[in-house]
Scaffold this active site. Structure first.
Site, PDB file in Angstrom:
ATOM      1  N   ARG A   1      40.605  51.649  22.856  1.00 39.04           N
ATOM      2  CA  ARG A   1      39.037  51.761  22.860  1.00 39.04           C
ATOM      3  C   ARG A   1      38.529  51.798  23.749  1.00 39.04           C
ATOM      4  O   ARG A   1      37.529  51.888  23.734  1.00 39.04           O
ATOM      5  CB  ARG A   1      38.813  50.511  21.601  1.00 39.04           C
TER       6      ARG A   1
ATOM      7  N   ALA B   1      40.484  46.328  35.664  1.00 35.14           N
ATOM      8  CA  ALA B   1      39.583  45.137  34.594  1.00 35.14           C
ATOM      9  C   ALA B   1      40.254  45.006  33.185  1.00 35.14           C
ATOM     10  O   ALA B   1      39.705  44.782  32.142  1.00 35.14           O
ATOM     11  CB  ALA B   1      38.101  46.451  34.044  1.00 35.14           C
TER      12      ALA B   1
ATOM     13  N   HIS C   1      37.016  37.824  36.824  1.00 37.36           N
ATOM     14  CA  HIS C   1      37.037  38.429  35.584  1.00 37.36           C
ATOM     15  C   HIS C   1      35.954  38.059  34.203  1.00 37.36           C
ATOM     16  O   HIS C   1      36.497  36.962  33.317  1.00 37.36           O
ATOM     17  CB  HIS C   1      38.370  37.258  35.023  1.00 37.36           C
TER      18      HIS C   1
ATOM     19  N   GLU D   1      45.726  33.704  37.671  1.00 39.62           N
ATOM     20  CA  GLU D   1      43.877  33.113  37.539  1.00 39.62           C
ATOM     21  C   GLU D   1      44.066  32.186  37.308  1.00 39.62           C
ATOM     22  O   GLU D   1      45.188  31.216  36.849  1.00 39.62           O
ATOM     23  CB  GLU D   1      43.168  34.106  37.041  1.00 39.62           C
TER      24      GLU D   1
END
Length: 540
Positions: A162, A241, A290, A272
């Site tokens: 998507r 991303a 992020h 992270e």
């Protein structure tokens, strides 16, 4: 919790909903007046465990850990709602065992994530953040930050789910030519969107920009690594991303240093929070912390979506975004088959390596006296579990199939000569090949077993980590398999070999204690001449 209006009811009969993090006022509005709303600081462990003891539902974002301890402390808990996409901070397995529904907002940040990827593409092309920083530091450097046009350039979209589709649509408006790699999308479906499907190697060779939109799985981890980065144009700019680790950060740093890659835009990282990366030393790298889901609109959509799900769940109705529980009445005899069907779907995907053009879910045996439609949904959920970069539920799984042009059929029969009940997931691939896997539940403890792969009968209990090998039957193969896995530090828990004739095609299914890497699979295939060598990972 400044953004949340608190509605406290004096009616003790009202279900209690605990909001453990800061959510928009629209979230509470979406819940409506039928609940007692409480608040706590979910990041404070002691406060959370004290507040959760008598609540019916809890709404969280990312700072609150709803782990096994929290689930055990919540004696009345019926629903955990995560106002966002990921579920890293929710122990879905513990919740499921406790009969607690877990819901999230799987589509809340799709547009937001796509827009950020587009922004990184533009930023890397025109050096926008670097030029901004220089100018604010008193430096006028027009020539240093000369960029490149997007028009007429080729954008390679790695993962046409998507978000990948939205990025493709938006960047085509810039006049970019769109190509994509995604083995789980039908070429005809891609052609309808004006996208040309390529192999990964072909995409790497022709793309001027590459943007990644894949789920993070053992197969995709490090997919854009050293080998891939030796195949790209030196003028390429790479954007990630999606999930940290799909682009190998060390390999990317080396490629930037050696001039094999012109630039990169990164929003996600292998570990992270990430504040110290070798990539940050390169002026041609645009990095953000992020921010993929970080817009007011996405946060509001997520809050409203999970609030609606909580209302449905506590009313006993179908919950579209339930991750672990199918809404509606399911016969008790059917319920144990749900995890089996889902795992068979995941095994099918691992064996097929691509999306099927047609998928048949076949249910045989006395279980078919009940409504077994949910087994089809469960199998479909498993088929797409490791394919899409979104949480797959019983309700959205058919949508994923529809988007990819997959025809799905359910076949049932009360006749099952070899087992009390059998579920088979059978698919026809784009090249006409057929892949199938069958399983059953054995004994009073409902032990999950594989009973057939294709035309080969097997009898092996399912495990978190498995290997499937197809090869020409001959002496020494089993020993070779044991040696290669042993040298790689992988212990074999169980193994079964099936063959129709001596010297003909043989199938070996192994259960192993750890995940088997692609490198080890390649070595195995080479050593025994396997036509198929697949690793299947079913662990959470």
């Amino acid at each position: 919790m400044g953004l949340v209006r608190t509605h406290v009811s004096s009616n003790p009969a009202k279900p209690v909903v605990l909001i453990a993090e800061e959510l928009s006022p629209a979230t509470v509005d979406a819940l409506g007046p039928d609940f007692e709303i409480r608040q706590c600081n979910g990041a404070d462990r002691g406060e959370l465990l004290s507040a959760i003891t008598d609540v019916d539902a809890i709404l969280v974002r990312s700072a609150t850990k709803v782990d096994a301890e929290a689930v055990a402390a919540a004696k009345k808990l019926k629903v955990v709602a995560r106002a966002g996409v990921g579920l890293d901070n929710v122990d879905v397995s513990a919740a499921t065992k406790a009969g607690v529904m877990v819901v999230n907002a799987p589509t809340s940040n799709i547009v937001t994530a796509a827009e950020l990827a587009c922004g990184l593409i533009v930023a890397t092309a025109r050096n926008i953040p670097q030029a901004n920083t220089a100018l604010k530091n008193g430096e006028w450097k027009r020539s240093k930050y000369t960029g490149v046009e997007l028009a007429e350039k080729t954008l390679g979209v790695v993962g046409l789910g998507r978000i990948g589709v939205l990025v493709a649509q938006r960047m085509s408006a810039f006049g970019m030519k769109i190509v994509a790699y995604d083995p789980f999308v039908q070429p005809a479906r891609a052609a309808q969107m004006g996208v040309k499907l390529l192999s990964l190697d072909e995409l790497l060779e022709v793309a001027d920009f590459i943007t990644v939109h894949l789920p993070k799985t053992p197969e995709t981890l490090g997919l854009i690594g050293d080998e891939a980065l030796h195949k790209v144009k030196p003028s390429v700019r790479i954007v990630n991303a999606a999930r940290g680790g799909i682009v190998d950060e060390e390999a990317l740093a080396a490629a930037l240093k050696e001039g094999r890659v012109a630039g990169a835009g990164l929003d996600v990282y292998a570990k992270e929070p990430c504040t110290d990366s070798p990539l940050f030393q390169f002026d041609q790298v645009v990095a953000t912390p992020h921010l993929g889901a970080s817009t007011d609109e996405a946060q509001e959509k997520a809050g409203i979506a999970v609030a609606r799900s909580v209302r449905l769940a506590l009313a006993g109705e179908l919950v579209p975004d339930a991750v672990n529980v199918q809404g509606g009445v399911i016969a008790e005899d059917v319920r144990p088959g749900l995890p089996l069907a889902e795992k068979l779907g995941r095994i099918f995907t691992s064996l097929a390596g691509e999306v099927a053009s047609r998928l048949d879910v076949e249910v045989y045996g006395e279980i078919t006296q009940h409504d077994v439609k949910v087994l089809e949904l469960s199998a479909l959920k498993g088929v797409f579990e490791d394919v899409v970069d979104e949480t797959v539920s019983y309700v959205n799984a058919p949508l994923f199939a529809q988007e990819r042009g997959v025809e799905v059929r359910l076949t049932t029969s009360s006749e099952s000569p070899d087992h009390r009940n059998v579920v088979t997931v059978r698919g026809t691939l784009t090249g006409g090949q057929e892949v199938s896997v069958s399983g059953t539940l054995a004994g009073p403890k409902h032990l999950q077993k594989i009973v057939a792969i294709g035309e080969h009968d097997v009898d092996l209990s399912l495990a978190d980590h498995m290997v499937v090998l197809r090869y020409e039957d001959r002496p020494g193969v089993v020993g070779t398999v044991g040696r290669v896995l042993g040298e790689s530090g992988v212990n074999i828990g169980g193994m079964q070999v099936s063959r129709a004739t001596v010297g003909g095609e043989a199938l070996a299914v192994l259960t192993v204690d750890d995940s088997v890497s692609q490198a080890v699979l390649t070595e195995l295939a080479g050593e025994i001449g396997a036509s198929v060598a697949r690793a299947v990972d079913l662990g959470d």
